[in-house]
Scaffold this active site. Structure first.
Site, mmCIF file in Angstrom:
data_model
loop_
_atom_site.group_PDB
_atom_site.id
_atom_site.type_symbol
_atom_site.label_atom_id
_atom_site.label_comp_id
_atom_site.label_asym_id
_atom_site.label_seq_id
_atom_site.Cartn_x
_atom_site.Cartn_y
_atom_site.Cartn_z
ATOM 1 N N LYS A 52 1.269 4.183 -8.965
ATOM 2 C CA LYS A 52 0.118 3.324 -8.714
ATOM 3 C C LYS A 52 -1.032 3.683 -9.650
ATOM 4 O O LYS A 52 -1.648 2.809 -10.269
ATOM 5 C CB LYS A 52 -0.295 3.499 -7.240
ATOM 6 C CG LYS A 52 -1.387 2.618 -6.785
ATOM 7 C CD LYS A 52 -2.529 3.435 -6.197
ATOM 8 C CE LYS A 52 -3.366 4.077 -7.253
ATOM 9 N NZ LYS A 52 -4.613 4.650 -6.921
ATOM 10 N N GLN A 96 -1.811 6.204 1.945
ATOM 11 C CA GLN A 96 -0.360 6.289 1.800
ATOM 12 C C GLN A 96 0.290 6.702 3.125
ATOM 13 O O GLN A 96 -0.138 7.665 3.765
ATOM 14 C CB GLN A 96 -0.028 7.287 0.679
ATOM 15 C CG GLN A 96 1.436 7.344 0.305
ATOM 16 C CD GLN A 96 1.977 6.037 -0.251
ATOM 17 O OE1 GLN A 96 1.245 5.226 -0.814
ATOM 18 N NE2 GLN A 96 3.256 5.810 -0.068
ATOM 19 N N ASP A 119 -3.235 -3.199 1.458
ATOM 20 C CA ASP A 119 -1.858 -3.126 1.949
ATOM 21 C C ASP A 119 -1.542 -4.296 2.883
ATOM 22 O O ASP A 119 -0.372 -4.531 3.196
ATOM 23 C CB ASP A 119 -1.647 -1.824 2.735
ATOM 24 C CG ASP A 119 -1.034 -0.722 1.896
ATOM 25 O OD1 ASP A 119 -0.188 -1.033 1.045
ATOM 26 O OD2 ASP A 119 -1.409 0.449 2.114
HETATM 27 N N1 GUN Z 1 4.576 3.969 2.215
HETATM 28 C C1 GUN Z 1 5.699 3.310 1.833
HETATM 29 N N2 GUN Z 1 5.378 2.083 1.389
HETATM 30 C C2 GUN Z 1 4.049 1.964 1.506
HETATM 31 C C3 GUN Z 1 3.133 0.919 1.201
HETATM 32 O O1 GUN Z 1 3.486 -0.173 0.756
HETATM 33 N N3 GUN Z 1 1.827 1.192 1.448
HETATM 34 C C4 GUN Z 1 1.411 2.371 1.975
HETATM 35 N N4 GUN Z 1 0.119 2.533 2.209
HETATM 36 N N5 GUN Z 1 2.232 3.359 2.276
HETATM 37 C C5 GUN Z 1 3.533 3.151 2.037
#
Ligand code: GUN
Length: 291
Positions: A52, A96, A119
């Site tokens: 990211k 996350q 998200d």
């Molecule tokens: N953990 C696994 N996939 C994701 C996601 O798309 N967003 C977040 N915040 N955590 C994750």
């Protein structure tokens, strides 16, 4: 049979976004900002957050990464989120998941301002998505819808069968494709582990979306000829021929199912790269709305 190149589509999307951001810079405007908060040492989370960060820098977003120790308290995390809710440089907040067990994930998700919830996990945004309002959509299912659009795969009136009912993929992708909108308007069925006869249903799919989390679960006798396959699974399986000792496979038995399909996403290089592309796009959308 066409292999859907998610890596290429994601690269195209990043290039489009990079252009928009350089235009903002040329006009002397501020740029969209995204903060990712990582609590603890989960290895998969570290990989995702690292990717990211790289993508943000590539497209010219303002990017921040907060690495917090696994001992961080819920109160401390809530306080940090409140700080970013009020930070004008930040338009997207990503915490996350999974979080350490002593932190209540629901409380954390609900503390993020819905307008910065890139998200699309906040219940307000989930509710808006369900009733078809314009809102921040969760990245992976949004990436699936975008792939179908960019490959001009008709969804209107088609039978989409979603295998899996997670809050992150199965439920939202089913809802998005159900909406009476361009790029959606499908007849949608969700099947899951409690189904009495899964195969009877999966065989009816014009478009099958696999989001189960079981390596190569979908076999060729479970689909009809000409099916469109979207494989959201990312599973590590042992492979002694690889230096790492493992390889990535999806939820679909690619070698056999691809022979019956009209379109199919590979793993890796299908849906996976789209998640981050959609996250960057969500950050840009949040920025435009917050301005
Ligand atoms: N953990 C696994 N996939 C994701 C996601 O798309 N967003 C977040 N915040 N955590 C994750």
């Amino acid at each position: 049979m066409t292999i859907i190149d998610g890596k290429q589509v994601a690269a195209d999307m990043r290039a489009e976004l990079k252009l928009k951001i350089s235009e903002l810079k040329d006009k002397g405007k501020s740029v969209p900002g995204l903060v990712a908060i990582l609590v603890g040492e989960d290895p998969a989370s570290k990989v995702y957050v690292g990717m990211k960060e790289k993508a943000c820098i590539e497209v010219g977003l303002y990017s921040k990464l907060d690495r917090l120790s696994a001992e961080t308290t819920e109160a401390e995390l809530l306080q940090l989120i409140e700080q970013y809710n009020n930070d004008e440089k930040i338009h997207g907040i990503l915490v996350q998941l999974p979080l350490p067990k002593h932190i209540n994930e629901d409380a954390i998700i609900e503390a993020i301002s819905p307008s910065k919830d890139v998200d699309g996990f906040h219940p307000i945004n989930v509710g808006k998505m369900v009733i078809g309002k314009d809102t921040l959509l969760p990245c992976t299912p949004h990436g699936v819808v975008e792939l179908l659009k960019r490959y001009n795969i008709e969804t209107k009136g088609k039978h989409v069968v979603v295998v899996g009912r997670s809050n992150i993929v199965g439920k939202p992708v089913a809802n998005m494709l159900l909406q009476k909108k361009a790029g959606a308007n499908a007849v949608v069925t969700i099947v899951h582990s409690a189904a009495e006869d899964l195969t009877t249903i999966t065989k009816q799919a014009d478009i099958l979306i696999a989001a189960i989390g079981v390596p190569e679960f979908i076999k060729s006798d479970m689909v009809k000829d000409g099916v469109v396959i979207i494989d959201v699974g990312v599973n590590r399986v042992e492979d002694s021929s690889k230096k790492s000792g493992y390889k990535l496979v999806g939820d679909v038995d690619f070698a056999n199912v691809s022979e019956k399909s009209s379109y199919i996403t590979p793993v890796p290089g299908g849906v996976g790269p789209m998640t981050i592309a959609m996250l960057l796009q969500n950050t840009y959308s949040a920025y435009l709305k917050l301005k």
